[in-house]
Design an enzyme around this catalytic site. Structure first.
Site, PDB file in Angstrom:
ATOM      1  N   ASN A 113       0.802  -1.488   0.002  1.00  0.00           N
ATOM      2  CA  ASN A 113       0.147  -0.073   0.328  1.00  0.00           C
ATOM      3  C   ASN A 113       0.859   1.581   0.196  1.00  0.00           C
ATOM      4  OD1 ASN A 113      -2.619   1.760   0.926  1.00  0.00           O
ATOM      5  ND2 ASN A 113      -1.063   2.416   2.258  1.00  0.00           N
ATOM      6  N   GLN A 117      -8.136   5.467   1.515  1.00  0.00           N
ATOM      7  CA  GLN A 117      -7.945   5.134   0.643  1.00  0.00           C
ATOM      8  C   GLN A 117      -7.033   4.840  -0.509  1.00  0.00           C
ATOM      9  OE1 GLN A 117     -11.296   2.956  -0.883  1.00  0.00           O
ATOM     10  NE2 GLN A 117     -10.785   0.844   0.395  1.00  0.00           N
ATOM     11  N   ASP A 150       1.620   6.915  -0.161  1.00  0.00           N
ATOM     12  CA  ASP A 150       0.479   6.344  -0.259  1.00  0.00           C
ATOM     13  C   ASP A 150       0.773   6.098  -1.572  1.00  0.00           C
ATOM     14  OD1 ASP A 150      -1.902   5.051   0.927  1.00  0.00           O
ATOM     15  OD2 ASP A 150      -2.714   5.832  -0.878  1.00  0.00           O
ATOM     16  N   ASP A 162      -0.787  -6.259   3.386  1.00  0.00           N
ATOM     17  CA  ASP A 162      -1.330  -5.491   4.993  1.00  0.00           C
ATOM     18  C   ASP A 162      -1.759  -4.302   4.326  1.00  0.00           C
ATOM     19  OD1 ASP A 162       0.081  -3.928   7.904  1.00  0.00           O
ATOM     20  OD2 ASP A 162       0.737  -2.937   5.943  1.00  0.00           O
ATOM     21  N   HIS A 195      -6.876   0.064   2.916  1.00  0.00           N
ATOM     22  CA  HIS A 195      -6.288   1.317   2.691  1.00  0.00           C
ATOM     23  C   HIS A 195      -6.431   0.990   0.953  1.00  0.00           C
ATOM     24  CE1 HIS A 195      -6.368   2.956   6.478  1.00  0.00           C
ATOM     25  NE2 HIS A 195      -5.235   1.770   7.141  1.00  0.00           N
ATOM     26  N   GLU A 239      -5.752  -7.893   5.556  1.00  0.00           N
ATOM     27  CA  GLU A 239      -5.976  -7.178   6.616  1.00  0.00           C
ATOM     28  C   GLU A 239      -7.303  -6.079   6.148  1.00  0.00           C
ATOM     29  OE1 GLU A 239      -3.669  -4.800  10.113  1.00  0.00           O
ATOM     30  OE2 GLU A 239      -3.190  -4.098   8.133  1.00  0.00           O
TER      31      GLU A 239
END
Length: 484
Positions: A118, A170, A179, A209, A213, A235
């Protein structure tokens, strides 16, 4: 689901049967193995050394900490700040990682790698990663440039503030972590190349992980076309009334079901392990076949959301329930004791993680662990016994639930139990004081060796047995340990 009102001592009140129908003879054990274990911050050589013992007790898969190059920090979360996708970290080298995967495979234990895809680092100043790669917050030579990262406009700080806004969750930054624009095909291709590299080293799958997001279709594009049978665990932390929920990710793979851990913690702390607790869609959680069930993980043991090793016998009791109950694919956690939520693992003078070892581990939870001590629940008698129970009962449904509602002996109010058809029966005591009870089950008559203590318990022709259930303990009988 059937419920019995039982009382088993001279002091107990009414005894109502649940209409159990004992088998004429014990069935053969199911011999199903599905449980996994997170070896948090264990180095690759240490995992390789542990795998034979894990296979012996019935562990099916190991989740490792992230294997990629990371920032140089003492805190545990440094591993979750990638600098490059080189398999070089303070947990070991690429060759050591590959050797560990191969060793575990020899013992039929799969390796699942924690994949951080991510984001990259969250440090504001330029630096050099563990393996020597230079980086800046939005620049990673030969990997990512500034255009490969989101520029959050939904939040005034650039960080996620409002979890009720799906776009913010997100596309904005999680505690300043750069990100990635995971919706871009070029980004997806580079991330997929990293996963393919890990697959070339023999891993069986990935924990994604911070999947919450990333948009579900972004993850789907990254993992599209993975070899058949590749494990994909995601997750996705469930939050009340939030727009991003675990169910949105089920098309891609299984998810960690935090509702399970929270519910189990609540039951233990309330002093009653409800045998009829409802999980799955009817209970507000994902279907069993797509749930990773757990008591704790490396995050929740630090934020206090769930029970942890620090809760001693109550934690062990929760692990027993986890392994006895049919919901989900269970994951254990084995890490190190810590003081302070940021505390990293014990390091040598060069900054490498000291080898984890369970050689001197006690067979039961200890009242206190010195910070930096490796905590090894996989060596506890209760965990080993309940792993054997789980293998023996397989996917047999939950039956013969019992809950003591009325009894002169107050200790019995905390005793509950359930069966797994003719394959097994487990009784739990969520109080500190032991209690003796009689249970009606669907077990065939015979002499059963209790899974944890090793005591021999007789089940009569009607499927009944009487046993003392230890304080914060369990009594478990299964067809893998019965005289034939």
């Amino acid at each position: 689901m059937l419920r019995s009102l039982l009382a088993a001592t001279a002091a107990a009140a009414l005894l109502l049967t649940a209409g159990c129908t004992p088998a004429a003879a014990p069935p053969e054990p199911a011999e199903r193995r599905d449980a996994g274990i997170l070896l948090f911050q264990w180095g690759w050589d240490a995992i390789a050394e542990e795998c034979p013992a894990l296979a012996e007790i019935g562990i099916d898969w190991v989740l490792t900490s992230p294997p990629q190059e990371h920032v140089v920090r003492d805190e545990w979360w440094g591993h979750y700040q990638p600098v490059s996708y080189r398999i070089e970290s303070r947990l070991g080298t690429r060759d050591e990682f590959a050797a560990m995967v191969a060793t575990c495979a020899e013992h039929d234990v799969d390796i699942v790698a924690d994949a951080v895809i991510n984001h990259m680092t969250g440090l504001g100043t330029p630096g050099t990663g563990w393996a020597g790669s230079a980086y800046e917050h939005y620049s990673y030579p030969d990997i990512w440039g500034p255009d490969d990262f989101h520029r959050c406009t939904e939040s005034p700080t650039g960080d996620i503030i409002d979890y009720r806004d799906a776009a913010e969750v997100q596309t904005c930054e999680l505690v300043n972590l750069a990100d990635l624009r995971t919706g871009e095909p070029s980004v997806q291709q580079r991330l997929r190349a990293y996963l393919d590299d890990l697959l070339s080293l023999g891993v069986a799958g990935f924990r994604i992980d911070a999947a919450k997001h990333m948009a579900p279709d972004h993850i789907a594009a990254i993992v599209d076309g993975l070899p058949a049978g590749t494990r994909v665990y995601q997750e996705v932390i469930r939050g009340l009334s939030e727009p991003v929920q675990p169910e949105q990710y089920l098309a891609t793979g299984s998810v960690w079901e935090f509702t399970y851990a929270r519910t189990l913690t609540s039951m233990v702390e309330s002093g009653r392990l409800n045998p009829d607790v409802v999980f799955g869609p009817e209970g507000g959680s994902v279907p069993s076949e797509q749930a990773i069930s757990f008591v704790d993980n490396h995050d929740t043991e630090r934020n206090g959301e769930t029970l942890s090793y620090a809760d001693g016998e109550q934690y062990a009791l929760a692990l027993a329930f986890l392994l006895a109950h049919p919901y989900g694919t269970p994951q254990l956690t084995s890490g190190y004791a810590f003081a302070g939520r940021d505390a990293g693992p014990p390091l040598d003078t060069d900054g490498r993680v000291l080898p984890a070892s369970c050689a001197d581990a006690a067979p039961s939870p200890q009242p206190r662990y010195e910070p930096g001590t490796w905590v090894c629940p996989q060596r506890w008698d209760v965990v080993r016994g309940m792993l054997a129970f789980r293998q023996a009962v397989g996917d047999a449904p939950l039956t013969d639930s019992v809950e003591f509602v009325q009894a002169d002996d107050a200790a019995l109010e905390h005793v509950t139990g359930f069966g797994r058809g003719a394959f097994g029966f487990a009784a739990f005591n969520a109080a500190a004081t032991s209690a003796t009870a009689t249970f009606e089950t669907s077990l065939a008559p015979g002499r059963y060796t209790e899974a944890v203590s090793g005591a021999v318990i007789e089940v009569d022709g009607a499927g009944r047995f009487t046993a003392e259930v230890p304080g914060f303990g369990v009594v478990a009988l299964h067809v893998g340990a019965v005289e034939r």
